[in-house]
Design a protein around this motif. Structure first.
Motif, PDB file in Angstrom:
ATOM      1  N   CYS A 106     -10.636   4.303  -1.745  1.00  8.34           N
ATOM      2  CA  CYS A 106     -11.450   5.330  -1.081  1.00  8.34           C
ATOM      3  C   CYS A 106     -12.937   5.069  -1.306  1.00  8.34           C
ATOM      4  O   CYS A 106     -13.753   5.235  -0.384  1.00  8.34           O
ATOM      5  N   ILE A 133       0.705   4.203  -2.906  1.00  7.22           N
ATOM      6  CA  ILE A 133       0.548   5.631  -2.604  1.00  7.22           C
ATOM      7  C   ILE A 133       1.738   6.423  -3.165  1.00  7.22           C
ATOM      8  O   ILE A 133       1.558   7.507  -3.742  1.00  7.22           O
ATOM      9  N   TYR A 134       2.933   5.870  -3.028  1.00  4.25           N
ATOM     10  CA  TYR A 134       4.134   6.543  -3.531  1.00  4.25           C
ATOM     11  C   TYR A 134       4.050   6.765  -5.037  1.00  4.25           C
ATOM     12  O   TYR A 134       4.266   7.881  -5.537  1.00  4.25           O
ATOM     13  N   TYR A 148      -4.054  11.666 -10.710  1.00  3.18           N
ATOM     14  CA  TYR A 148      -5.422  11.678 -10.218  1.00  3.18           C
ATOM     15  C   TYR A 148      -6.340  12.466 -11.144  1.00  3.18           C
ATOM     16  O   TYR A 148      -7.530  12.145 -11.264  1.00  3.18           O
ATOM     17  N   ILE A 151      -5.901   3.755  -5.607  1.00  8.46           N
ATOM     18  CA  ILE A 151      -6.157   4.537  -4.391  1.00  8.46           C
ATOM     19  C   ILE A 151      -7.578   5.081  -4.392  1.00  8.46           C
ATOM     20  O   ILE A 151      -8.277   5.048  -3.362  1.00  8.46           O
ATOM     21  N   SER A 195       1.424   6.764  -6.931  1.00  3.98           N
ATOM     22  CA  SER A 195       0.263   7.549  -7.366  1.00  3.98           C
ATOM     23  C   SER A 195       0.557   9.047  -7.389  1.00  3.98           C
ATOM     24  O   SER A 195      -0.097   9.792  -8.114  1.00  3.98           O
ATOM     25  N   LEU A 251       0.828  -1.205   0.000  1.00  6.25           N
ATOM     26  CA  LEU A 251       0.000   0.000   0.000  1.00  6.25           C
ATOM     27  C   LEU A 251       0.864   1.257   0.000  1.00  6.25           C
ATOM     28  O   LEU A 251       0.530   2.246  -0.679  1.00  6.25           O
ATOM     29  N   SER A 267      -1.706   3.131 -10.014  1.00  6.96           N
ATOM     30  CA  SER A 267      -1.712   3.308  -8.557  1.00  6.96           C
ATOM     31  C   SER A 267      -2.744   4.347  -8.139  1.00  6.96           C
ATOM     32  O   SER A 267      -3.441   4.172  -7.133  1.00  6.96           O
ATOM     33  N   SER A 268      -2.852   5.442  -8.888  1.00  5.19           N
ATOM     34  CA  SER A 268      -3.827   6.477  -8.536  1.00  5.19           C
ATOM     35  C   SER A 268      -5.253   5.951  -8.640  1.00  5.19           C
ATOM     36  O   SER A 268      -6.095   6.237  -7.780  1.00  5.19           O
TER      37      SER A 268
END
Length: 285
Positions: free
Chosen positions: A258, A30-31, A48, A254, A33, A26, A250-251
């Motif tokens: 959410c 996050i890194y 994003y 994430i 993204s 995880l 990755s984005s």
């Protein structure tokens, strides 16, 4: 002294497993993204921003729509199945029926999905049966559409709806149902005012267990939906494995995490609300 810390020692394997296979992956998601592609870490939100383009928004909308439809249909089919299992007399006989119900889960997920391809194809058993009976003259195209995806989701995830509902129903005190019947509750009233409120936790658990894998699946949509029907899971798979764009993949991951957490929060609120209503007592009439 050893007894004092024994529970911590027993928890260490789970802690190590969680850190290695959940926390660290995880962190890297996050890194990546927030990172610019093919460069050392340079903070950016462009990964994003791509998610909110019309193409990506359409994919997430279709994914959520199909997941909600399959979850609702799993509930429609799963509640009667769970009710049937809970009403079987004799614990040994009931366990045998439950075993038969979950037995398909012992088969590989990929093989179960491939079996529907052979059933739905133009030379498959359904088309051949309809042609032999004389209902149709040309094969119906069952594959490569949303219908096939929904059927695949229902078939693969239905047990995850039935088992929590069955567990909730089997723990309901039969005296509640008998009292409701004595007071005149029948059919619709018995279901909506007694069975559903008392089994609501199981229903919510089943909805979560169906919705979460449905919204992120890529095997079902890839095999049964074809290349023209892309869901979020297929999009993430393509970004990671084909486009080699870990940053965008990755984005999207994430954002999906959410969305899933937001869904869990809503489900938790529904469970809490239902518990408050049950605690106030049942109003049969």
């Amino acid at each position: 002294m050893l007894k004092k810390y024994s529970y911590k020692i027993r928890a260490m394997p789970y802690l190590i497993w969680t850190v290695l296979f959940t926390a660290i992956p995880l962190f890297f998601i996050i890194y990546y993204s927030f990172k610019v592609k093919d460069k050392n870490f340079v903070f950016t939100l462009d990964n994003y921003k791509k998610f909110f383009t019309p193409t990506y928004v359409k994919i997430i909308f279709v994914s959520l729509k199909l997941s909600l439809i399959s979850t609702f249909l799993c509930f429609l089919f799963g509640f009667p199945a769970g009710l049937f299992l809970s009403r079987i007399e004799g614990e040994k006989r009931r366990n045998i029926f439950v075993l038969f119900f979950i037995m398909p889960l012992w088969t590989n997920f990929l093989l179960r999905t491939y079996s529907w391809m052979s059933i739905f194809r133009e030379q498959g058993i359904i088309n051949q049966m309809l042609i032999n009976i004389g209902i149709i003259s040309q094969p119906i195209k069952f594959l490569n559409n949303n219908f096939a995806i929904i059927i695949g989701m229902i078939y693969n995830f239905l047990p995850f709806m039935v088992l929590p509902i069955y567990t909730a129903l089997i723990n309901i005190d039969k005296e509640y149902i008998e009292c409701a019947k004595d007071l005149g509750a029948r059919g619709k009233d018995l279901f909506f005012r007694i069975l559903l409120p008392l089994s609501f936790k199981g229903v919510i658990s089943g909805c979560i267990m169906v919705f979460m894998p449905s919204v992120t699946t890529f095997i079902i949509s890839d095999l049964l939906g074809g290349s023209q029907n892309m869901l979020v899971g297929n999009l993430i798979q393509r970004e990671f494995l084909q486009a080699r764009n870990w940053e965008t993949g990755s984005s999207i991951s994430i954002i999906m995490i959410c969305i899933i957490f937001a869904s869990l929060f809503i489900f938790k609120k529904l469970v809490k609300q239902s518990e408050n209503e049950i605690s106030e007592g049942f109003r049969i009439w």
